[in-house]
Scaffold this active site. Sequence first.
Site, short mmCIF file in Angstrom:
data_model
loop_
_atom_site.label_atom_id
_atom_site.label_comp_id
_atom_site.label_asym_id
_atom_site.label_seq_id
_atom_site.Cartn_x
_atom_site.Cartn_y
_atom_site.Cartn_z
CG HIS A 22 -2.33 0.34 0.98
ND1 HIS A 22 -2.92 0.36 -0.27
CD2 HIS A 22 -3.32 0.69 1.84
CE1 HIS A 22 -4.19 0.70 -0.16
NE2 HIS A 22 -4.46 0.93 1.11
CG ASN A 71 -8.93 4.01 3.68
OD1 ASN A 71 -8.19 3.73 2.75
ND2 ASN A 71 -9.60 3.09 4.34
CG ASN A 117 -11.48 2.97 0.35
OD1 ASN A 117 -12.46 3.13 -0.37
ND2 ASN A 117 -11.35 1.91 1.13
#
Length: 195
Positions: A22, A71, A117
């Site tokens: 990520h 997010n 997101n």
Amino acid sequence: MAETWLIVGLGNPGPRYEATRHNVGQMVVDELAARRSEPFRQHRANARVAETWLRPGAAKLILAKPNSFMNVSGGPVAGLARFYSTDAAHVVIVHDELDIPFDSLRLKSGGGHGGHNGVRDVAKALATPEFLRVRVGIGRPPGRQDPADWVLDPFSAGERQTLPILISDAADAVERIVEDGLVAAQQRFHAPKGE
């Protein structure tokens, strides 16, 4: 006067996440800063920022890594865009992409968030999806592993052998977008490997 570009690497803060899939966007921004020997400093927009240049006399680059979790990346991105008076057309978001195979890049402007997101929150905070994206392929998880867990895992040993090249290619892609525009960068980086 040189244009100012805001280049943001998405990821999660802290040592627990820094080597995970990520955070590949932040790895790319780290590479861009390292090429210019430019350190990151805390910015009041809740991000770490390195101010530098594409090259002497060329575009100014604001390299940024939000301190927020993925997010909720939009707040820091919008804050930096306001601070540096950068419109969405000069914002490049570098992020991981499940739907692109590992070791591949895709570059685009605008469009949907594809379930990402972080990208969704940036589009909401900027009040437009019309920013540039360097999408770094991490591939989908094998078997039945939950994608939410997959993105928070470190790269595998095999992937780590190729990862420096992927990060370098993504940094090159950012530089090409700023220098020559999106279409020229797509023509260079969307070609199959080895061409």
